[in-house]
Design a protein around this motif. Structure first.
Motif, PDB file in Angstrom:
ATOM      1  N   THR A  57      44.057  58.752 -19.004  1.00 23.67           N
ATOM      2  CA  THR A  57      45.388  58.167 -19.068  1.00 23.67           C
ATOM      3  C   THR A  57      45.340  56.767 -19.664  1.00 23.67           C
ATOM      4  N   HIS A  58      44.298  56.019 -19.328  1.00 26.29           N
ATOM      5  CA  HIS A  58      44.190  54.622 -19.744  1.00 26.29           C
ATOM      6  C   HIS A  58      44.080  54.466 -21.259  1.00 26.29           C
ATOM      7  N   ASP A  59      43.202  55.279 -21.903  1.00 24.06           N
ATOM      8  CA  ASP A  59      43.040  55.094 -23.346  1.00 24.06           C
ATOM      9  C   ASP A  59      44.218  55.672 -24.113  1.00 24.06           C
ATOM     10  N   ASP A  60      44.882  56.685 -23.543  1.00 17.43           N
ATOM     11  CA  ASP A  60      46.088  57.204 -24.190  1.00 17.43           C
ATOM     12  C   ASP A  60      47.183  56.139 -24.211  1.00 17.43           C
ATOM     13  N   SER A  73      34.803  59.375 -28.434  1.00 21.24           N
ATOM     14  CA  SER A  73      34.567  60.000 -27.142  1.00 21.24           C
ATOM     15  C   SER A  73      34.534  61.503 -27.334  1.00 21.24           C
ATOM     16  N   CYS A  74      34.610  62.237 -26.216  1.00 18.47           N
ATOM     17  CA  CYS A  74      34.557  63.695 -26.289  1.00 18.47           C
ATOM     18  C   CYS A  74      35.886  64.347 -25.937  1.00 18.47           C
ATOM     19  N   TRP A  75      36.787  63.605 -25.283  1.00 19.91           N
ATOM     20  CA  TRP A  75      38.017  64.222 -24.763  1.00 19.91           C
ATOM     21  C   TRP A  75      38.916  63.117 -24.230  1.00 19.91           C
ATOM     22  N   SER A  76      40.215  63.373 -24.250  1.00 21.55           N
ATOM     23  CA  SER A  76      41.150  62.445 -23.613  1.00 21.55           C
ATOM     24  C   SER A  76      42.307  63.238 -23.031  1.00 21.55           C
ATOM     25  N   GLY A  77      42.627  62.961 -21.793  1.00 20.86           N
ATOM     26  CA  GLY A  77      43.728  63.690 -21.160  1.00 20.86           C
ATOM     27  C   GLY A  77      43.955  63.227 -19.738  1.00 20.86           C
ATOM     28  N   HIS A  78      44.732  64.031 -19.012  1.00 15.90           N
ATOM     29  CA  HIS A  78      45.168  63.644 -17.671  1.00 15.90           C
ATOM     30  C   HIS A  78      44.657  64.625 -16.612  1.00 15.90           C
ATOM     31  N   GLU A  79      43.493  65.167 -16.846  1.00 11.22           N
ATOM     32  CA  GLU A  79      42.681  65.983 -15.946  1.00 11.22           C
ATOM     33  C   GLU A  79      43.456  66.912 -15.009  1.00 11.22           C
TER      34      GLU A  79
END
Length: 322
Positions: A57-60, A73-79
């Motif tokens: 959430t932070h990098d988004d 990185s490898c992925w970005s999302g809200h798990e």
């Protein structure tokens, strides 16, 4: 070695310069330094280079605010909420941001190498994967592997025939961020860091970084932390700045203190599918409040108390789940 300075969040974030490389403690929607993210956006830092083991959430938020020039990185999302980072995806699709895709273990090895003080770590991971296709070396294709940028190596990776079994192995280059920002439960007055629950890759990220900002729910006497030294993660000589800021990880969660705020994260995701939507959201929740204390007041005590963990259980007994 000098003791870390106890400063305000504004002062700590003020040390970060445009173009700096950053990484963060925590994992996806857990223990992320969101108050610091808001302050970075509020101070309008630009062209930041993010290198992370795992986005969230932070990098988004940072990407949506236009603070990021390069994302690795490898992925970005809200798990937990089954959503990918919408702002990052939009910026990549519109070619508004440079990105480099890594496997999870590659991203970890980059920080682990720097933490160990070596220029690379070897791995067999992802050999044969399109991630290691030279055509997908995005920073190289952008002409940034010419040595002019101190954060970008001459090669994304190197394939090496090791001399012991004559097998091919991949050498993954170290990444040494200028800053790591980490939110924890406790920090001592002299900088001793205590993390309860999962530590993720925080130790590697902190040791890999040139400077460290530790944001804590509580600053406590060192004598208290020394009663149970095995519960402490790192000594104070790794820490440059200490910020005491309760609830500073909201809307992400902090084990033993509070849960992730699912409705808030869902609202962020749905509201920021377009740049106009992100700008409106940021105007309300970042620029529309003067500081993090006013942000917490806007959230309201009832909402925060519902998230607060029961100290006997380690989680909130008030939230509906499932």
């Amino acid at each position: 070695m000098a003791r870390p300075q106890n400063v305000s969040l504004t002062e700590a974030i003020g040390q970060i310069k445009d173009g700096d490389m950053l990484t963060f403690g925590g994992f996806t929607v857990w223990r992320r330094p969101i108050a610091a993210i808001y302050e970075i956006i509020r101070q309008q830092k630009r062209n930041l280079h993010l290198v992370e083991v795992n986005g969230g959430t932070h990098d988004d938020m940072l990407v949506g605010a236009g603070c990021v020039g390069v994302w690795e990185s490898c992925w970005s999302g809200h798990e937990l909420y089954g959503k990918l980072g919408g702002n990052l995806a939009r910026k990549i699709e519109n070619k508004e941001i440079l990105y480099e895709d890594w496997s999870h273990i590659h991203a970890l090895y980059r920080l682990a190498a720097a933490a160990k003080g070596v220029p690379f770590l070897p791995t067999y991971s992802a050999i044969g994967c399109d991630m290691l296709n030279p055509e997908n070396d995005n920073l190289g294709k952008a002409g940034l592997r010419d040595g002019s940028n101190r954060h970008i190596g001459k090669h994304k990776f190197v394939t090496y025939k090791e001399p012991f079994t004559d097998s091919e192995i991949t050498l993954i280059p170290a990444a040494s961020p200028d800053w790591c920002i980490t939110h924890v439960q406790m920090v001592g007055e002299e900088g001793t860091v205590r993390v309860d629950g999962l530590r993720f890759s925080d130790e590697e990220a902190i040791k890999a970084s040139k400077h460290n900002i530790i944001i804590a729910e509580q600053v406590v006497p060192e004598e208290y932390l020394r009663r149970e030294p095995t519960r402490n993660m790192l000594p104070g000589y790794f820490v440059d700045y200490i910020v005491e800021l309760p609830w500073g990880a909201h809307p992400t969660g902090l084990y033993g203190a509070y849960e992730p705020d699912g409705p808030f994260i869902n609202h962020f995701f749905k509201s920021t599918r377009t740049q106009e939507g992100f700008d409106q959201w940021a105007e309300e929740w970042i620029f529309g409040v003067k500081d993090f204390e006013e942000y917490l007041s806007k959230l309201g005590m009832t909402r925060l108390e519902n998230l607060r963990a029961n100290p006997a259980l380690g989680y909130s007994s008030k939230l509906k789940r499932g």
